[in-house]
Design a protein around this motif. Structure first.
Motif, PDB file in Angstrom:
ATOM      1  N   ILE A 170       0.856  -1.188   0.000  1.00 50.38           N
ATOM      2  CA  ILE A 170       0.000   0.000   0.000  1.00 50.38           C
ATOM      3  C   ILE A 170       0.890   1.235   0.000  1.00 50.38           C
ATOM      4  N   VAL A 171       0.770   2.030  -1.054  1.00 47.05           N
ATOM      5  CA  VAL A 171       1.591   3.227  -1.213  1.00 47.05           C
ATOM      6  C   VAL A 171       0.737   4.459  -0.907  1.00 47.05           C
ATOM      7  N   LEU A 172       1.242   5.337  -0.044  1.00 49.55           N
ATOM      8  CA  LEU A 172       0.561   6.596   0.274  1.00 49.55           C
ATOM      9  C   LEU A 172       1.324   7.748  -0.351  1.00 49.55           C
ATOM     10  N   THR A 173       0.606   8.550  -1.090  1.00 49.32           N
ATOM     11  CA  THR A 173       1.210   9.717  -1.751  1.00 49.32           C
ATOM     12  C   THR A 173       0.252  10.900  -1.659  1.00 49.32           C
ATOM     13  N   SER A 174       0.591  12.007  -2.324  1.00 55.05           N
ATOM     14  CA  SER A 174      -0.248  13.216  -2.314  1.00 55.05           C
ATOM     15  C   SER A 174       0.068  14.035  -3.553  1.00 55.05           C
ATOM     16  N   SER A 175      -0.742  15.064  -3.784  1.00 63.09           N
ATOM     17  CA  SER A 175      -0.497  15.923  -4.944  1.00 63.09           C
ATOM     18  C   SER A 175       0.609  16.940  -4.672  1.00 63.09           C
ATOM     19  N   VAL A 176       0.672  17.462  -3.470  1.00 55.91           N
ATOM     20  CA  VAL A 176       1.701  18.433  -3.076  1.00 55.91           C
ATOM     21  C   VAL A 176       2.163  18.098  -1.664  1.00 55.91           C
ATOM     22  N   PRO A 177       3.292  18.641  -1.244  1.00 50.27           N
ATOM     23  CA  PRO A 177       3.748  18.408   0.133  1.00 50.27           C
ATOM     24  C   PRO A 177       2.782  19.010   1.152  1.00 50.27           C
ATOM     25  N   GLY A 178       2.816  18.456   2.371  1.00 52.92           N
ATOM     26  CA  GLY A 178       2.071  19.031   3.473  1.00 52.92           C
ATOM     27  C   GLY A 178       0.666  18.522   3.623  1.00 52.92           C
ATOM     28  N   GLU A 179       0.273  17.481   2.892  1.00 46.46           N
ATOM     29  CA  GLU A 179      -1.092  16.991   2.963  1.00 46.46           C
ATOM     30  C   GLU A 179      -1.276  15.846   3.963  1.00 46.46           C
ATOM     31  N   MET A 218       9.787  -7.594  -3.661  1.00 44.23           N
ATOM     32  CA  MET A 218       9.626  -9.024  -3.864  1.00 44.23           C
ATOM     33  C   MET A 218      10.140  -9.819  -2.656  1.00 44.23           C
ATOM     34  N   GLN A 219      11.214  -9.376  -2.082  1.00 44.85           N
ATOM     35  CA  GLN A 219      11.784 -10.075  -0.929  1.00 44.85           C
ATOM     36  C   GLN A 219      10.939  -9.877   0.321  1.00 44.85           C
ATOM     37  N   PHE A 220      10.440  -8.693   0.541  1.00 43.42           N
ATOM     38  CA  PHE A 220       9.664  -8.415   1.750  1.00 43.42           C
ATOM     39  C   PHE A 220       8.274  -9.058   1.701  1.00 43.42           C
ATOM     40  N   LYS A 221       7.746  -9.347   0.500  1.00 41.23           N
ATOM     41  CA  LYS A 221       6.442 -10.002   0.418  1.00 41.23           C
ATOM     42  C   LYS A 221       6.456 -11.377   1.063  1.00 41.23           C
ATOM     43  N   GLU A 222       7.638 -11.984   1.177  1.00 39.82           N
ATOM     44  CA  GLU A 222       7.753 -13.302   1.797  1.00 39.82           C
ATOM     45  C   GLU A 222       7.926 -13.205   3.304  1.00 39.82           C
ATOM     46  N   GLN A 223       8.186 -11.986   3.839  1.00 41.91           N
ATOM     47  CA  GLN A 223       8.516 -11.850   5.268  1.00 41.91           C
ATOM     48  C   GLN A 223       7.413 -11.169   6.065  1.00 41.91           C
ATOM     49  N   TYR A 224       6.564 -10.327   5.406  1.00 44.82           N
ATOM     50  CA  TYR A 224       5.615  -9.500   6.155  1.00 44.82           C
ATOM     51  C   TYR A 224       4.189  -9.742   5.654  1.00 44.82           C
ATOM     52  N   ASP A 225       3.242  -9.313   6.514  1.00 44.79           N
ATOM     53  CA  ASP A 225       1.831  -9.403   6.148  1.00 44.79           C
ATOM     54  C   ASP A 225       1.366  -8.159   5.360  1.00 44.79           C
ATOM     55  N   TYR A 226       1.920  -6.989   5.712  1.00 47.19           N
ATOM     56  CA  TYR A 226       1.542  -5.729   5.043  1.00 47.19           C
ATOM     57  C   TYR A 226       2.783  -4.862   4.879  1.00 47.19           C
ATOM     58  N   ILE A 227       2.855  -4.211   3.726  1.00 42.33           N
ATOM     59  CA  ILE A 227       3.942  -3.263   3.482  1.00 42.33           C
ATOM     60  C   ILE A 227       3.295  -1.892   3.211  1.00 42.33           C
ATOM     61  N   ILE A 228       3.613  -0.933   4.067  1.00 42.98           N
ATOM     62  CA  ILE A 228       3.104   0.429   3.932  1.00 42.98           C
ATOM     63  C   ILE A 228       4.253   1.318   3.487  1.00 42.98           C
ATOM     64  N   VAL A 229       4.047   2.070   2.388  1.00 40.66           N
ATOM     65  CA  VAL A 229       5.117   2.873   1.797  1.00 40.66           C
ATOM     66  C   VAL A 229       4.748   4.352   1.906  1.00 40.66           C
ATOM     67  N   ASP A 230       5.602   5.101   2.566  1.00 41.18           N
ATOM     68  CA  ASP A 230       5.467   6.573   2.616  1.00 41.18           C
ATOM     69  C   ASP A 230       6.291   7.138   1.469  1.00 41.18           C
ATOM     70  N   SER A 231       5.619   7.567   0.391  1.00 36.05           N
ATOM     71  CA  SER A 231       6.311   7.992  -0.821  1.00 36.05           C
ATOM     72  C   SER A 231       6.249   9.509  -0.967  1.00 36.05           C
ATOM     73  N   PRO A 232       7.068  10.060  -1.858  1.00 34.19           N
ATOM     74  CA  PRO A 232       7.005  11.518  -2.101  1.00 34.19           C
ATOM     75  C   PRO A 232       5.722  11.890  -2.841  1.00 34.19           C
ATOM     76  N   PRO A 233       5.384  13.183  -2.895  1.00 33.62           N
ATOM     77  CA  PRO A 233       4.166  13.629  -3.598  1.00 33.62           C
ATOM     78  C   PRO A 233       4.256  13.335  -5.091  1.00 33.62           C
ATOM     79  N   ILE A 234       3.248  12.653  -5.607  1.00 39.20           N
ATOM     80  CA  ILE A 234       3.273  12.252  -7.011  1.00 39.20           C
ATOM     81  C   ILE A 234       3.020  13.430  -7.935  1.00 39.20           C
ATOM     82  N   GLY A 235       2.395  14.507  -7.392  1.00 34.07           N
ATOM     83  CA  GLY A 235       2.131  15.665  -8.224  1.00 34.07           C
ATOM     84  C   GLY A 235       3.335  16.574  -8.371  1.00 34.07           C
ATOM     85  N   VAL A 236       4.441  16.276  -7.651  1.00 35.95           N
ATOM     86  CA  VAL A 236       5.609  17.153  -7.681  1.00 35.95           C
ATOM     87  C   VAL A 236       6.810  16.455  -8.305  1.00 35.95           C
TER      88      VAL A 236
END
Length: 782
Positions: free
Chosen positions: A590-599, A691-709
């Motif tokens: 699950i990847v979390l992103t935003s349009s601009v910083p600060g959201e 691919m490696q972490f899918k074998e070790q964890y139940d959920y992977i949460i990704v804090d990514s940079p803003p996709i709109g920037v």
């Protein structure tokens, strides 16, 4: 239901352009109106107060009107008996449009003004209006012998303590005056002088100390004022009744003026007819003078011859010759009289005088139809021209003058033909008279002489009798003349027409509702931020899978530290909903992103991962935002080692994983800020890591940079099972979010949903306060 939700989250992005129609949300505006009800209450109270003030100080205006019937064709006697109608020469020539112009002409209004005592106006002022005290003025103003000062407004204010009054001129007056005076004292300015006297029966008005205004009008200015105010129109479309009306604050004054104007208009019509009849009588009297002298001479000569020669009558043959001669000489006299009128008419045309119409041909027994029609047309044009309706400088006045000149030219041409025909008839009559005279030569000399005396006497007697008849007809016509126009209704006032209390209060109420509503709509149009659910629905059809309330805490680990809070409950709800979306997926990314910083994507990523860990799920939280690390600080971890070290090959994958103080929650922080974060986030090592972490964890949460920037997220988003786009209320801009979603759709990223952050809810409208700063300045790694 699960299939439907999976289909919903996996649908491609559908967003709509942001236009004016999308900026105005009716439901949102209604909610804002309910929310700001106190503005409307304040507006209603303020508007009602303003309406009451307006009605109290606004001077009312009244509608005053009168009606006049214009004489119609066929309502009078024939042309011979009624030689003049109105300003023209025949019945029915009064054109209604001309009469409309004449009654409101400068000359007509000037005549009415000259007979009215309106030169001195004493008035009061209200809210943007003024009203004359006439006829109950509290003070009496008398102009001096040198005349009053025109073009100035004087302000009278009584001082009861000093028993004097203060007199000054207003700001835009032509003259200057500012001094104290007593009643009866002469007040002098450069333009003239005047005296003010009190009206004891109305002293309570001026002794109240209020301002009383005085202005002097000359006749020209007063005439112009009434010309501008007077409205004249046909009462009906096909009728001949005209309506005259005024709208003003003094109904008594307006009633008097309209009555006087109608009187002047009707009397002017009668004066025109009487003047024309008088001119006809004068013309006939001039002809009678010469004929009367000749008649006396011929009568005396006939009597002397009969008494001297003892002959009282002629023979039957001589009588026959006499009868034929008298008939022919009467015809000669008639033609001679017509020639005299033609010479008069020719002289009139040479003078080029437009002031008065020439004498009617019908008055002299001339019935030539072409000449009569031209004379009627000339009289009508002259009446319209001298009414001076259009003004001396108006092009219409010049056109009238040209039409009069053309009509006179047509009369001259017609007159030449008529005079020629008259001369031919006269020559023929003379020829017949000469033939009869030749026959008379065979008579005895005494009888022939007596025949000559009787012929001359009969000729002059017949001509004299004809002129007497014409003069009698003219005098009878003058005595029996009545106006063609008739007063239908005398002037009367209606009203007041303004202000009308019901309309004022209705307008005030509408104003009190309209202004706040317009303000709310303008605020909505100008505001470019997401402020409610309806704003999102206007931009995109993507579902909002969760709403997070505003957090007043200073730390991001709300779910871990405040498990009973509303924010924690909202993240548990998100976890439950996401379980339906990812039920058949092993270790969903699950990847979390935003349009601009600060959201608030880092805040959401931390608490979403915390919610899964508290549920006993082995959860990995990855800080993929290599440009601005935030995770290590929230968990008090060391950020010197992180994802950057793995991506550049400095560390192995298991060496960058840090265990948090909480069970089932592992964290990979971003690590030191690299000089090339975009290239590292898009490298194949990211794919291998997932691919490696899918074998070790139940959920992977990704804090990514803003996709709109930045484009760092596209690789991770393409590998993710769900991409959650953060939308922060009262922070995220509509156009930026719409453009970001369009770009995401263009790049083929599906399985996208929305998370709404920082909500302070009141109904379906929200206020938000949650600031983040995002620094994209590249920092050098120590």
């Amino acid at each position: 239901m699960t299939n439907q939700m999976n289909q919903e989250i996996n649908e491609p992005v559908k967003n709509q352009p942001i236009g004016i129609s999308h900026m105005i949300n009716i439901r949102k505006i209604l909610m804002m109106m309910l929310k700001n009800w106190y503005f409307y209450l304040f507006g209603i109270l303020l508007s009602i107060g303003g309406a009451y003030f307006y009605l109290k100080y606004k001077i009312p205006t009244y509608y005053v009107d009168t009606t006049i019937l214009i004489g119609e064709e066929g309502t009078t006697a024939g042309a011979q008996e009624d030689m003049l109608q109105g300003f023209a020469l025949r019945p029915g020539v009064q054109n209604l449009d001309n009469q409309l112009l004449i009654v409101r002409s400068y000359s007509m209004i000037r005549k009415a003004v000259e007979e009215l005592p309106f030169e001195i106006d004493v008035y009061r002022k209200g809210y943007r209006s003024q009203a004359s005290f006439y006829p109950m003025s509290p003070i009496r103003v008398e102009p001096g012998e040198d005349g009053p000062p025109y073009d100035s407004e004087f302000i009278f204010q009584y001082n009861i303590e000093e028993e004097k009054f203060h007199m000054k001129t207003s700001r835009h007056s032509r003259y200057y005056l500012d001094s104290l005076f007593t009643f009866g004292q002469r007040i002098e300015v450069d333009g003239g002088s005047f005296t003010i006297h009190p009206q004891p029966e109305l002293e309570d008005i001026y002794m109240a100390g209020g301002k009383i205004y005085i202005r002097f009008y000359d006749k020209v200015r007063l005439t112009e004022l009434y010309m501008n105010r007077l409205m004249v129109d046909a009462a009906t479309r096909d009728g001949s009744i005209i309506s005259l009306s005024l709208v003003g604050p003094n109904r008594i004054k307006d009633v008097i003026f309209l009555d006087k104007l109608t009187e002047v208009y009707i009397n002017n019509n009668l004066d025109k007819k009487n003047q024309e009849a008088l001119r006809i009588t004068e013309f006939i009297n001039a002809q009678l003078g010469d004929v009367q002298d000749s008649l006396k001479v011929t009568e005396r000569n006939l009597m002397n011859f009969r008494s001297t020669n003892m002959i009282m009558d002629v023979s039957a043959q001589a009588q026959q010759i006499l009868d034929q001669t008298v008939m022919l000489e009467n015809e000669e006299a008639r033609l001679t009289l017509e020639r005299t009128y033609y010479n008069y008419l020719e002289g009139y045309l040479v003078q080029d005088d437009n002031d008065k119409a020439p004498i009617s041909p019908a008055s002299m027994g001339i019935i030539d139809p072409l000449l009569v029609n031209l004379m009627q047309e000339l009289a009508g044009l002259q009446a319209e021209y001298f009414s001076n309706v259009a003004g001396e400088r108006n092009p219409l006045q010049g056109q009238l003058e040209m039409r009069i000149r053309n009509t006179k030219n047509s009369i001259r041409e017609t007159l030449q033909g008529i005079k020629l025909a008259n001369q031919m008839a006269l020559d023929k009559t003379n020829e017949q008279i000469n033939r009869i005279n030749a026959e008379a030569k065979g008579l005895p000399i005494k009888e022939r002489q007596l025949l000559g005396f009787e012929r001359k006497f009969n000729l002059n007697n017949t001509l004299y009798t004809f002129l007497l008849e014409r003069r009698a007809e003219s005098q009878i016509q003058s005595a029996s003349n009545t106006p063609d126009n008739e007063l239908v209704d005398p002037a009367r006032a209606e009203g007041p027409v303004s202000p009308i209390a019901q309309l004022v209060f209705a307008f005030a109420f509408a104003f009190s509702l309209g202004i706040p509503t317009v303000f709310i709509i303008l605020k909505e149009v100008i505001n470019n931020k997401i402020t409610c659910e309806e704003d999102l629905k206007l931009i995109t059809q993507l579902p909002a899978v969760a709403h997070f309330p505003h957090s007043r805490l200073s730390y991001n680990t709300v779910v871990l530290n405040e498990p009973d809070s509303r924010i924690s409950e909202s993240f548990r709800s998100l976890r439950t909903r996401m379980d339906f979306f990812t039920r058949d997926i092993k270790c969903p990314i699950i990847v979390l992103t935003s349009s601009v910083p600060g959201e608030g994507k880092t805040f959401a990523a931390i608490n979403m991962a915390s919610a899964y860990s508290l549920a006993g799920k082995k959860t990995l939280l990855i800080g993929l935002d290599l440009r601005r690390p935030m995770l290590a600080k929230s968990f008090d971890l060391n950020n010197e080692i992180g994802l950057t070290d793995y991506l550049i090959g400095k560390k192995k994958l298991n060496e960058v994983i840090q265990e948090s103080p909480f069970e089932n929650l592992s964290i990979i922080s971003s690590g030191p800020v690299p000089p090339n974060p975009g290239e590292l986030a898009s490298s194949e090592k990211v794919r291998e890591m997932f691919m490696q972490f899918k074998e070790q964890y139940d959920y992977i949460i990704v804090d990514s940079p803003p996709i709109g920037v930045v484009s760092d997220i596209y690789l991770a988003a393409s590998l993710a099972d769900s991409v959650l786009m953060m939308v922060r209320h009262d922070y995220t801009k509509k156009n930026v979010l719409s453009a970001t979603l369009a770009e995401v759709q263009f790049n083929g990223i599906g399985n996208l949903s929305l998370l709404v952050n920082d909500v302070k809810a009141l109904g379906s409208s929200y206020r938000y306060a949650y600031k983040y700063k995002y620094d994209y300045r590249q920092k050098k790694t120590k």
